[in-house]
Scaffold this motif. Structure first.
Motif, PDB file in Angstrom:
ATOM      1  N   PHE A   2       2.148 -37.876  18.728  1.00 45.95           N
ATOM      2  CA  PHE A   2       2.686 -36.675  18.095  1.00 45.95           C
ATOM      3  C   PHE A   2       2.154 -36.470  16.672  1.00 45.95           C
ATOM      4  O   PHE A   2       2.768 -35.768  15.878  1.00 45.95           O
ATOM      5  N   ALA A   3       1.002 -37.047  16.371  1.00 46.35           N
ATOM      6  CA  ALA A   3       0.438 -36.931  15.019  1.00 46.35           C
ATOM      7  C   ALA A   3       0.168 -35.479  14.621  1.00 46.35           C
ATOM      8  O   ALA A   3       0.307 -35.124  13.454  1.00 46.35           O
ATOM      9  N   ALA A   4      -0.172 -34.626  15.585  1.00 45.15           N
ATOM     10  CA  ALA A   4      -0.514 -33.234  15.270  1.00 45.15           C
ATOM     11  C   ALA A   4       0.669 -32.274  15.393  1.00 45.15           C
ATOM     12  O   ALA A   4       0.537 -31.093  15.118  1.00 45.15           O
ATOM     13  N   GLY A   5       1.822 -32.754  15.808  1.00 46.50           N
ATOM     14  CA  GLY A   5       2.979 -31.878  15.967  1.00 46.50           C
ATOM     15  C   GLY A   5       4.032 -32.525  16.838  1.00 46.50           C
ATOM     16  O   GLY A   5       3.929 -33.694  17.208  1.00 46.50           O
ATOM     17  N   SER A   6       5.050 -31.752  17.203  1.00 43.67           N
ATOM     18  CA  SER A   6       6.176 -32.311  17.953  1.00 43.67           C
ATOM     19  C   SER A   6       6.097 -32.039  19.456  1.00 43.67           C
ATOM     20  O   SER A   6       7.032 -32.367  20.187  1.00 43.67           O
ATOM     21  N   VAL A   7       5.001 -31.444  19.932  1.00 44.11           N
ATOM     22  CA  VAL A   7       4.855 -31.139  21.358  1.00 44.11           C
ATOM     23  C   VAL A   7       3.470 -31.564  21.832  1.00 44.11           C
ATOM     24  O   VAL A   7       2.473 -31.319  21.157  1.00 44.11           O
ATOM     25  N   ILE A   8       3.438 -32.218  23.006  1.00 49.11           N
ATOM     26  CA  ILE A   8       2.168 -32.500  23.678  1.00 49.11           C
ATOM     27  C   ILE A   8       2.312 -32.071  25.130  1.00 49.11           C
ATOM     28  O   ILE A   8       3.431 -31.930  25.641  1.00 49.11           O
ATOM     29  N   ASN A  30       1.761 -45.545  21.291  1.00 50.20           N
ATOM     30  CA  ASN A  30       2.647 -45.336  20.160  1.00 50.20           C
ATOM     31  C   ASN A  30       2.934 -43.844  20.017  1.00 50.20           C
ATOM     32  O   ASN A  30       2.017 -43.040  19.875  1.00 50.20           O
ATOM     33  N   SER A  31       4.222 -43.480  20.026  1.00 48.33           N
ATOM     34  CA  SER A  31       4.589 -42.067  19.969  1.00 48.33           C
ATOM     35  C   SER A  31       4.177 -41.410  18.653  1.00 48.33           C
ATOM     36  O   SER A  31       3.883 -40.214  18.625  1.00 48.33           O
ATOM     37  N   GLN A  32       4.117 -42.164  17.573  1.00 52.61           N
ATOM     38  CA  GLN A  32       3.678 -41.579  16.298  1.00 52.61           C
ATOM     39  C   GLN A  32       2.239 -41.100  16.405  1.00 52.61           C
ATOM     40  O   GLN A  32       1.885 -40.075  15.829  1.00 52.61           O
ATOM     41  N   GLY A  36      14.620 -37.585  17.082  1.00 53.53           N
ATOM     42  CA  GLY A  36      13.714 -38.647  17.489  1.00 53.53           C
ATOM     43  C   GLY A  36      13.748 -38.966  18.966  1.00 53.53           C
ATOM     44  O   GLY A  36      13.204 -39.969  19.398  1.00 53.53           O
ATOM     45  N   LYS A  37      14.358 -38.103  19.765  1.00 50.93           N
ATOM     46  CA  LYS A  37      14.421 -38.297  21.218  1.00 50.93           C
ATOM     47  C   LYS A  37      13.256 -37.566  21.875  1.00 50.93           C
ATOM     48  O   LYS A  37      12.636 -36.692  21.272  1.00 50.93           O
TER      49      LYS A  37
END
Length: 62
Positions: A33-39, A28-30, A56-57
């Motif tokens: 990316f729970a800690a931010g918008s980059v992994i 699950n992408s949520q 959201g892309k």
């Protein structure tokens, strides 16, 4: 053996697409990316950046 609570675990969800393989994990992408918008993803000695945009892309860059 029980793993520590802070150990990264895949967040699996049931496949929702007909014909998808049940033996392949779905993340699950949520949760990713729970800690931010980059992994970052390390793959075969290279580091890749996966970014979630404001629209959201997803953008994957080397």
């Amino acid at each position: 053996m029980k793993q520590p609570a802070n150990s990264p675990q895949p967040h699996l969800a049931a496949p929702k697409i007909s014909g998808s393989r049940p033996d392949v994990p779905v993340y699950n992408s949520q949760n990713l990316f729970a800690a931010g918008s980059v992994i970052y993803i390390d793959h075969q000695g290279e580091r890749y950046r996966l970014q979630l945009t404001r629209q959201g892309k997803l953008i994957l860059t080397k």
